[in-house]
Each structure stands twice: as C-alpha cells, then as structure tokens.
Design an enzyme around this catalytic site. Structure first.
Site, PDB file in Angstrom:
ATOM      1  N   THR A 291      37.701  32.729  49.028  1.00  0.00           N
ATOM      2  CA  THR A 291      36.920  33.701  49.815  1.00  0.00           C
ATOM      3  C   THR A 291      35.453  33.535  49.410  1.00  0.00           C
ATOM      4  O   THR A 291      34.777  32.665  49.923  1.00  0.00           O
ATOM      5  CB  THR A 291      37.413  35.142  49.579  1.00  0.00           C
TER       6      THR A 291
ATOM      7  N   LYS B 242      42.448  31.485  42.926  1.00  0.00           N
ATOM      8  CA  LYS B 242      41.208  31.924  43.592  1.00  0.00           C
ATOM      9  C   LYS B 242      40.903  33.326  43.102  1.00  0.00           C
ATOM     10  O   LYS B 242      41.803  34.071  42.711  1.00  0.00           O
ATOM     11  CB  LYS B 242      41.332  31.895  45.113  1.00  0.00           C
TER      12      LYS B 242
ATOM     13  N   THR C 283      42.535  40.441  40.176  1.00  0.00           N
ATOM     14  CA  THR C 283      42.373  40.383  41.615  1.00  0.00           C
ATOM     15  C   THR C 283      42.264  38.995  42.150  1.00  0.00           C
ATOM     16  O   THR C 283      41.227  38.536  42.618  1.00  0.00           O
ATOM     17  CB  THR C 283      41.129  41.109  42.059  1.00  0.00           C
TER      18      THR C 283
ATOM     19  N   GLU D 257      31.417  36.389  41.227  1.00  0.00           N
ATOM     20  CA  GLU D 257      30.341  36.726  42.161  1.00  0.00           C
ATOM     21  C   GLU D 257      29.022  37.060  41.465  1.00  0.00           C
ATOM     22  O   GLU D 257      28.930  38.016  40.716  1.00  0.00           O
ATOM     23  CB  GLU D 257      30.755  37.925  43.016  1.00  0.00           C
TER      24      GLU D 257
ATOM     25  N   ASN E  79      28.004  41.808  47.461  1.00  0.00           N
ATOM     26  CA  ASN E  79      28.945  42.880  47.753  1.00  0.00           C
ATOM     27  C   ASN E  79      28.394  43.977  48.648  1.00  0.00           C
ATOM     28  O   ASN E  79      29.130  44.846  49.092  1.00  0.00           O
ATOM     29  CB  ASN E  79      29.486  43.471  46.448  1.00  0.00           C
TER      30      ASN E  79
END
Lengths: 385, 385
Positions: free
Chosen positions: B147, B170, B181, B261, B380
């Site tokens: 993603t 991932k 997650t 991220e 985000n």
C-alpha cells in the site's frame, strides 16, 4: 478576572530571569480569613520535586500561598532538586511572614535541569513586593506560568449569593489522561472546609482536567490546586460548589484544547451507550490518542474506518455490529457497515464532533482532543521541552 | 528469494484493476505433498471479512493457497463484504481444482469500502494462469500487496540439512502492538505438522511481528500465515524450526521498520532489568507510541526527560531512583537525576538505540519503532487509507 476575582486573594507575575527576559514566576496568596486548600496531582510514577513537596504540605488541607515557575520542571533532579523546591517555599514563607508548610510549589518546563536558584529566589522577593488584588496582577500570574501556550487561560464565575470562583491554567503539550499535563490554580471566597473542598475538586477534575487528551503524555508536574479564603462569608452547599467549580474547570480545559500545540482542530469525542463510564472514557482516549485518526482529522478527512479501528482496539466492551459512528452529525457507520458516503460529513471547519454510540448501556463520556498537525511535529522536534 | 524459495510453492502477482494500473492481487500456492498451515491474526475486535474467513478455514490447519489483495481492506463491509471474501476463495479454489476451505484470503487498504469484485475475480483467473516458482513470481506477489510501502519486503533462509523458509510482508503504517498491522505469508518445504507449525508461528511472532510498534494502531486486517509443503522430505526439530522461522520473521520486521511511513529514524527500544517480560514490553510500547519522544527523536534530540515521563506512565513496576536511561550508548539518566549532558549523545544518524535498565529483575524485551516526522503527518492526512 481569574484568581483575584474572589475576595481575599492577591497575585503577582514577574520576570525573575529563569527564562531570558520573559515572565517566569507567579505567586498567588490567600489572605483569608480561612486557608482551606486541596490539590490533585499527576499519576505519573516519575513525579517532579514540586509535586512531591506540594503533596506533602497539602496533607493538612491548608495553604497560604502557591508559587509557580516556568522555565524548568525541576523533575528528575534528585535530592538537590527537592532542596531547591523546599528553599523556594521557605523564601515565600519568609516574604509573607508564614511557615513553609503553607506554601505549595509548581514548576513547568524542561525535565532534568536544575533551576537557577540565584535568579529564582530574588524573583520570589520581587513577586511578593508586587502582590495585589487587581485583574492585571491575576493576568501577570497567569502569563508567568506559560511555556508553549499561545496566551494566558483564565476564568471566573460569580454566584448570585455573593461568592465566586476564579482560576488560571497553563498547558499546551504533553496533554494527557489523568490530569492534562498542566498546572492550574483555582481560588474561591466561599466558606468551605478542606474535606469538602477536596471532594469538590476531585469531582470537578474527573470530568474536566481528566478528560482532555492531546497526546497521551501524562507529565511529571501536573497539579491542580484550589484555595478557599472564606472572605465572602457565604457557605454554599458542597454540591452546588462542586458544580460551579466544574464550570470554571471546564472553561479552562476548553481554552487549553483551543491552544494546544500545533492544533488546527478542536475535537470533541463523545462515547455513549457504554456499559460503564470507564469504558466510555477508555474508548474516547484510544481514539483521541490515535495518530491515524488525528492526522486524518488534520486533513479534514471523515475517515471513520480509522475510528472503527481505534474503537476495536480499546480495552472495553464493544459489539462491532451495534456500533454507530457519526462525525459532525452525519452517521457514517452503523450495523457493521457503511451508513453514508464520507463526503456527506463536512469536517473543514475548526470544530469537529465525533459521536460513538455503542448501543450497549446507559453510560457516556466526552474527551476533548485536537488534531495531529505539522505544527505539532515542528514544535516538539525543534523545541526541547 | 522469498515464498518460492522453499520447494513446492508457486506465486503470482498481477494488476487486477482494483487499484488503477498497479499490481494489486497476489496468489501463493502450496503444491505439496503436504498442506500444513497456521496463522495468527489481529487482536482488534473489529475484524475484516478476510480475517473472519481465514480464521475459520485455518481451524483444520491446512491450506492449499493464499490470495491477497491491496486496494481495499474489506473491513466494516457487513455480510456483503464477507460474501465477497467467500466468492474470492471459491474462485481461487475453482482455478486450482481444490476446495474453498483450503484457501485463505487477506486484504489491505481503505476500511469501509466494498471491493470491486468485477475486477478482482477475473484477476484471480489471471493470477492462477501466471503462477510459477521463479524468484520473479515471488517478487510480483510481494509487490502486489503493497500500500504505502516503499518497496517489497522479502526474506529467505536455507538450512544446511536441506530445508528452507521464505516469506514476504507488507506494512508501513498502522504498525502496532499485537501484530504490526501487516500481512505476511511465510512458506517452508520442511516436513512439519499443523500443530507444530502453529506453535512455531506463535513463538516466532511473539518476539518479532508483535514487537514493532510505530503508531499503536492495531489494524482490522493483520494476518501472518505460514504454509508447509514438506517437499524437502526433511523433518527438523520443532525447536530448530521455530528458531529459523523467528530469524525470517525478524528480517521482515526490520524491513518494515526501515520502510515505515515518513520514518527518518530506525529506533530500537530495549527495556531490561524488568520484573517480567510483560512489563518490559509494556514500557517499551509506551515509549514507542509516545509522540513527544517520537518528535524529539525526529529532531535528533536526546530528550531523556520525555523518555523518563513515558516510563513513569507505563502500567509496570518501576522504581524511579533505580532507572537508567541510555541513548546510543551514553547513560543520560541514573540515580534519579541527570548522569551526563545530553550533548554527549549523538542521535544525528538514522539508527537510534534506547536502553532502559530498570534494575529490578532479569527480564528484557526490545520494541522496534520509528520517529514521528512531517512525512508521517503528510502521508496520513493526505492519503485516505
């Protein structure tokens, strides 16, 4: 009007030189005739020296004065740090002609540095000399305790029966569960004894100062103190006093929410239909502290999937298929699936209301929080605090 | 090499049209002779349809295939969403000539949207036709599940006795306690039964996938699956197999940490001297999830006061005066006070090691995390995920 609104109080705020050229030392004095007091403090196991001191002196539920400084938390400073706090209280006591046991101390700022006592102690003398009961003096005190706050936070209410409650608060970051990493001094001229005052303070903080949660960081220095002078001569019922104290506390907490570090949104998260109030609070806090929810709201994105994720990871009773999630009045999730397109909810304004209905019981709670913005990252990565 | 490293496995990754023009559907097939399997899943009460499905089919601890999609989590999608997952498994089963009960399903992406089945189902057929055991096929599969990840994460180890373990993973955001997650598929050609495989997987994830914590967000879709073909004909001891599975898992977790991220720092938090491993994990997680610590580290600031604050608010046994805090080898806090000037610790590089010694017991744990940067906020707040 804030701490000098009620009769029997004087205040001062001065630049002692702890922070270069900015106000950094505040003093609030109760001239009586009574000196009842109460306090609630951080639940963090790492308690700053002023917290340890103030908890100790408050055992008798009497205070003549509170001295507060910004520019240093005096936390993680060992026995020497505690001696510094003690010396500060002694200096205030000397200046006021009272005993150190009647003086609470609060500090805020960077953890782990000793305070510059050679500046702080003369500052106490200067503050004591400039004490008065004016509105300006209250604002000076409210200003001297600020760190990253945008401005002073003050409130005052006057009861028709002739008594009042005032107060100031500071807190803009490290705002967290179980006292919102902040300092607050509340004053009243109502006639009330220490036990009743303590009960009223605990009732008021439980639903106000304890329900703002910006980043989950419970500080080492949190303290909320209330001092009663009895100067109005009026004795309200304990219940009514607690209600009014809650009103003033809620006002100060709302001001802190609006002034939180880097905040572009004021977010109220209400969890209702819970089997207990504790469950409602726990779920509200998990949502408030969730970075994925907070960043989505910074982007004005009604990303209810992230809210559902946060609800699901809270330690609370939840039936996924019964949960309803609404943002700004639009129900986006219900019956285990999407209830409306997210475009139906407009989150572009500053104020955002999130309502979670668990449909399991009768209990509810509201947590106040903010978004997670570039400003928060900037302020907290660039500023040692 | 990753999932096709061990003998007996084929893989494929295709662009089914779930995400415009990007690979979004992966298939991993176990050609046997054996089909033992095990899985661990999210602890979130809000579980995506594919999690509910895969937990169900894994009761027999046998799998022939795993189908994974990015571009949609299929979470909070009600009974229709579950039917979509079921239909996906049926389509894979048809294409492979097996039963749907042998097919696990994993999904990742935005919560709350139905999947475009008109694209996904033909994509299954395309993927089934392009299955092969090449390294490229494994990388195609590892790529199709991404993603916000920067790139595929793969690992493979070969035991001198002739068996091997491979895998991909991932996960770049919503990385959290109790499965980070993420999705991961692990394969092995060792001969091992379902019960042993399950025990080995739980042992491996407990100290790897369960110990990365970027933002506390436990997703609705977390899943780690392991499939055993037995094609090597070699049966390792359960203990040795678990050790090697842990090695591969740790490798994948380290890759996720480095690719999280917006991360500019890879931070390892070791808590030792704890009275229990649970205490060490709890303290490590509170520090990892603390925004004030994470932003300070983004600014390369060895702000140990914020770390001390985080230690003090963890639900764990702590004696403040015994705690030692070191960053990159320099002890900054000990004996209840500052041990060295913060300038002694250089945090300007990418890798940061924080060691907390509680000096209370013999237990320790390490949590992997990252900093909280402008990149995280940007990604985000701008990306609906």
């Amino acid at each position: 009007m804030s701490v000098t609104g009620p009769a029997g109080f004087r205040a001062a705020g001065v630049a002692a030189g702890i922070k270069a050229g900015r106000p950094d030392l505040a003093l609030v004095v109760n001239d009586g005739p009574q000196d009842a007091a109460a306090g609630v403090f951080t639940t963090n196991k790492v308690k700053a020296a002023p917290v340890l001191w103030s908890q100790q002196v408050l055992r008798e539920r009497r205070l003549r004065a509170v001295v507060l400084n910004s520019g240093g938390a005096n936390a993680c400073t060992g026995p020497e740090g505690f001696q510094d706090t003690h010396a500060t209280a002694e200096r205030v006591a000397e200046a006021l002609g009272t005993g150190a046991i009647g003086v609470a101390v609060c500090s805020t700022g960077l953890i782990g540095q000793r305070l510059p006592m050679e500046a702080l102690l003369p500052g106490v003398d200067t503050a004591a000399k400039s004490l008065d009961s004016s509105e300006r003096a209250a604002t000076d005190a409210a200003t001297a305790v600020l760190t990253t706050d945008g401005g002073p936070k003050q409130a005052c209410v006057s009861h028709p029966d002739g008594w009042s409650i005032g107060g100031f608060a500071k807190g803009a970051g490290m705002l967290a569960p179980n006292l919102a990493t902040m300092l607050s001094v509340l004053t009243t001229d109502a006639v009330i004894d220490g036990t009743e005052l303590d009960a009223a303070l605990r009732a008021a903080t439980r639903t106000t100062f304890d329900r703002i949660d910006v980043d989950g960081g419970t500080s080492t220095n949190d303290a909320v103190l209330v001092l009663a002078s009895g100067a109005s001569g009026v004795r309200p019922s304990g219940e009514e006093f607690a209600e009014w104290l809650t009103t003033v506390s809620a006002d100060l907490v709302r001001q802190m929410q609006h002034d939180a570090e880097g905040a572009t949104k004021a977010i109220d998260i209400t969890v209702r239909g819970a089997v207990s109030e504790d469950d409602a609070v726990r779920i509200g806090r998990v949502i408030a502290e969730d970075n994925l929810v907070s960043t989505a709201l910074f982007g004005s994105d009604p990303n209810w999937g992230r809210i559902a994720m946060a609800v699901g990871r809270a330690q609370a009773e939840v039936d996924v298929d019964k949960v309803e999630i609404a943002t700004n009045g639009v129900t986006l999730y219900a019956g285990g699936t999407r209830a409306a397109d997210r475009s139906a909810a407009d989150l572009s304004g500053r104020d955002i209301e999130i309502v979670i209905d668990l449909h399991l019981g009768e209990h509810a709670a509201t947590i106040l929080t903010t978004d997670l913005s570039h400003g928060y990252v900037e302020e907290n990565s660039a500023y040692s605090s």
